[in-house]
Design a protein around this motif. Structure first.
Motif, mmCIF file in Angstrom:
data_model
loop_
_atom_site.group_PDB
_atom_site.id
_atom_site.type_symbol
_atom_site.label_atom_id
_atom_site.label_comp_id
_atom_site.label_asym_id
_atom_site.label_seq_id
_atom_site.Cartn_x
_atom_site.Cartn_y
_atom_site.Cartn_z
ATOM 1 N N ILE A 140 0.875 -1.165 0.000
ATOM 2 C CA ILE A 140 0.000 0.000 0.000
ATOM 3 C C ILE A 140 0.910 1.211 0.000
ATOM 4 O O ILE A 140 1.577 1.506 0.990
ATOM 5 C CB ILE A 140 -0.927 0.028 1.222
ATOM 6 N N GLN A 141 0.966 1.914 -1.117
ATOM 7 C CA GLN A 141 1.916 3.009 -1.255
ATOM 8 C C GLN A 141 1.554 4.208 -0.397
ATOM 9 O O GLN A 141 2.424 4.941 0.069
ATOM 10 C CB GLN A 141 2.008 3.432 -2.727
ATOM 11 N N ASP A 142 0.263 4.443 -0.200
ATOM 12 C CA ASP A 142 -0.169 5.627 0.539
ATOM 13 C C ASP A 142 -1.518 5.318 1.190
ATOM 14 O O ASP A 142 -2.539 5.300 0.522
ATOM 15 C CB ASP A 142 -0.292 6.824 -0.421
ATOM 16 N N VAL A 143 -1.512 5.092 2.507
ATOM 17 C CA VAL A 143 -2.754 4.721 3.181
ATOM 18 C C VAL A 143 -3.767 5.860 3.159
ATOM 19 O O VAL A 143 -4.967 5.633 3.372
ATOM 20 C CB VAL A 143 -2.496 4.283 4.638
ATOM 21 N N ALA A 144 -3.323 7.093 2.924
ATOM 22 C CA ALA A 144 -4.238 8.228 2.866
ATOM 23 C C ALA A 144 -4.879 8.415 1.497
ATOM 24 O O ALA A 144 -5.798 9.223 1.349
ATOM 25 C CB ALA A 144 -3.508 9.513 3.263
ATOM 26 N N SER A 145 -4.409 7.678 0.492
ATOM 27 C CA SER A 145 -4.966 7.807 -0.847
ATOM 28 C C SER A 145 -6.337 7.131 -0.904
ATOM 29 O O SER A 145 -6.454 5.944 -0.575
ATOM 30 C CB SER A 145 -4.034 7.163 -1.875
ATOM 31 N N PRO A 146 -7.381 7.847 -1.340
ATOM 32 C CA PRO A 146 -8.706 7.224 -1.418
ATOM 33 C C PRO A 146 -8.721 5.945 -2.255
ATOM 34 O O PRO A 146 -9.427 4.988 -1.916
ATOM 35 C CB PRO A 146 -9.570 8.318 -2.062
ATOM 36 N N ARG A 147 -7.933 5.923 -3.330
ATOM 37 C CA ARG A 147 -7.968 4.780 -4.238
ATOM 38 C C ARG A 147 -7.559 3.478 -3.545
ATOM 39 O O ARG A 147 -8.010 2.398 -3.920
ATOM 40 C CB ARG A 147 -7.071 5.044 -5.443
ATOM 41 N N PHE A 148 -6.697 3.571 -2.527
ATOM 42 C CA PHE A 148 -6.219 2.362 -1.855
ATOM 43 C C PHE A 148 -7.188 1.847 -0.796
ATOM 44 O O PHE A 148 -6.948 0.791 -0.213
ATOM 45 C CB PHE A 148 -4.842 2.596 -1.233
ATOM 46 N N SER A 149 -8.271 2.570 -0.527
ATOM 47 C CA SER A 149 -9.177 2.137 0.540
ATOM 48 C C SER A 149 -9.794 0.775 0.231
ATOM 49 O O SER A 149 -9.980 -0.056 1.130
ATOM 50 C CB SER A 149 -10.272 3.183 0.767
ATOM 51 N N TYR A 150 -10.115 0.527 -1.025
ATOM 52 C CA TYR A 150 -10.693 -0.766 -1.404
ATOM 53 C C TYR A 150 -9.683 -1.884 -1.187
ATOM 54 O O TYR A 150 -10.008 -2.932 -0.604
ATOM 55 C CB TYR A 150 -11.153 -0.713 -2.859
ATOM 56 N N ALA A 151 -8.443 -1.677 -1.645
ATOM 57 C CA ALA A 151 -7.407 -2.688 -1.446
ATOM 58 C C ALA A 151 -7.189 -2.964 0.036
ATOM 59 O O ALA A 151 -7.043 -4.125 0.453
ATOM 60 C CB ALA A 151 -6.105 -2.237 -2.104
ATOM 61 N N ILE A 152 -7.170 -1.914 0.845
ATOM 62 C CA ILE A 152 -6.967 -2.086 2.281
ATOM 63 C C ILE A 152 -8.096 -2.917 2.881
ATOM 64 O O ILE A 152 -7.863 -3.828 3.694
ATOM 65 C CB ILE A 152 -6.851 -0.719 2.973
ATOM 66 N N SER A 153 -9.334 -2.633 2.476
ATOM 67 C CA SER A 153 -10.461 -3.393 3.017
ATOM 68 C C SER A 153 -10.374 -4.866 2.631
ATOM 69 O O SER A 153 -10.729 -5.746 3.424
ATOM 70 C CB SER A 153 -11.788 -2.790 2.535
ATOM 71 N N LYS A 154 -9.884 -5.142 1.427
ATOM 72 C CA LYS A 154 -9.783 -6.529 0.989
ATOM 73 C C LYS A 154 -8.579 -7.245 1.601
ATOM 74 O O LYS A 154 -8.638 -8.454 1.864
ATOM 75 C CB LYS A 154 -9.746 -6.594 -0.537
ATOM 76 N N LEU A 155 -7.492 -6.528 1.833
ATOM 77 C CA LEU A 155 -6.363 -7.125 2.543
ATOM 78 C C LEU A 155 -6.782 -7.531 3.952
ATOM 79 O O LEU A 155 -6.441 -8.619 4.441
ATOM 80 C CB LEU A 155 -5.194 -6.146 2.598
ATOM 81 N N HIS A 156 -7.490 -6.650 4.617
ATOM 82 C CA HIS A 156 -8.014 -6.983 5.940
ATOM 83 C C HIS A 156 -8.923 -8.207 5.854
ATOM 84 O O HIS A 156 -8.838 -9.124 6.687
ATOM 85 C CB HIS A 156 -8.800 -5.798 6.505
#
Length: 315
Positions: A140-156
């Motif tokens: 995750i290059q930038d946890v504050a980037s809105p675009r990564f929110s989906y990836a973060i939710s799926k990693l979790h």
């Protein structure tokens, strides 16, 4: 079998439900209909359909136990939705899953729908190979980037189900087909071609993708759920046989549409991954899966559906 599809009124869910019914399953769908639709396709199927907000734990308490299979497909998806409201993505995708894990029987077979976005940051950073196997590092290059929110939710979600359930994780790669909405590349190209757009704006024509027709994705899901060795694993679901760049994809769509406009190439949207193609060696080894629907046939099927449905589609 008694099979429960959470988020089953959406794109992949409806195609999966149709397949499971054909295989003799008794299918129950639970959906909040924020994305899924009570359309003719859904209403014409012999399903038990229930309306519920899966972020509310009381929704699970109202569900009976004793399911032979459970598919967790419910999530906020789509780049526009993710960038518009990342906090909703994180809240809905996380709460719905954690309430499921608090309710599910430990030995109930669970399929968790994940995404190639889980490792997209690593592709962008040049840290992982393409075609991409399941073993790559997740970045995750930038946890504050809105675009990564989906990836973060799926990693979790991947970690949660692998530690908290009898589950197989399927990472979908550019699945497409009828009824997937309009904010995706193949439907969007198709609808603009139908309107006779000229010049025809082409975003990120140099980028490449490996698209997987939805019937093939469903076949992979069904096979994984029937394969004991798949449980406890993350498995890529996609089609690695016909990787194409977006410019050639647009030409294919325009040919199917019978249109020949001037092409206006413009840069890809910011943050878009330049290349995406799964390595599905593990899926093949576990299940014997091979994609059956070629890109041209899949695009034609999809285009024909959107041509018939375009008058009633909602964005």
């Amino acid at each position: 079998m008694r099979t429960l599809l959470l988020g089953g009124a959406g794109f992949i869910g409806l195609h999966l439900a149709r397949r499971l019914l054909a295989d003799g399953h008794a299918v129950t769908i639970v959906d909040d209909f924020s994305r899924g639709r009570r359309d003719a396709d859904l209403e014409g199927m012999a399903l038990d359909v229930r309306h519920a907000d899966l972020t509310d734990p009381r929704s699970y308490l109202e569900l009976e136990h004793g399911w032979d299979q459970i598919y967790m497909l419910a999530a906020v998806v789509g780049v526009r939705n993710v960038e518009r409201d990342p906090s909703r993505v994180l809240r809905v995708n996380t709460l719905a899953l954690m309430h499921l894990l608090g309710w599910i029987e430990r030995d109930a077979p669970l399929f968790f729908a994940s995404t190639s976005e889980a490792y997209a940051g690593g592709v962008t950073a040049g840290l992982v190979p393409v075609p991409t196997p399941e073993s790559v590092p997740l970045v995750i290059q930038d946890v504050a980037s809105p675009r990564f929110s989906y990836a973060i939710s799926k990693l979790h979600g991947e970690a949660a189900v692998l530690h908290g359930a009898h589950a197989v994780v399927g990472r979908f790669h550019n699945v497409y087909g009828p009824r997937m909405g309009t904010a995706h590349v193949i439907p969007e190209l198709s609808l603009r071609a139908m309107r006779g757009e000229n010049p025809f704006t082409l975003y990120g024509g140099e980028q490449s993708r490996a698209f997987c027709y939805v019937d093939d994705a469903v076949e992979a899901m069904v096979r994984l759920m029937a394969t004991p060795e798949a449980f406890g694993r993350i498995v890529h679901i996609g089609d690695d046989t016909e990787e194409t760049n977006i410019a050639d994809l647009a030409k294919l769509v325009l040919r199917v549409a019978g249109e020949d406009p001037l092409i206006d190439p413009v840069p890809a949207p910011a943050g878009s991954v330049a290349r995406r193609c799964p390595d599905i060696s593990l899926l093949r080894r576990l299940t014997g899966f091979e994609p059956r629907i070629g890109l041209e046939e899949g695009v034609r099927r999809t285009f024909d559906w959107y041509r018939q449905a375009s008058a009633v589609l909602e964005v």
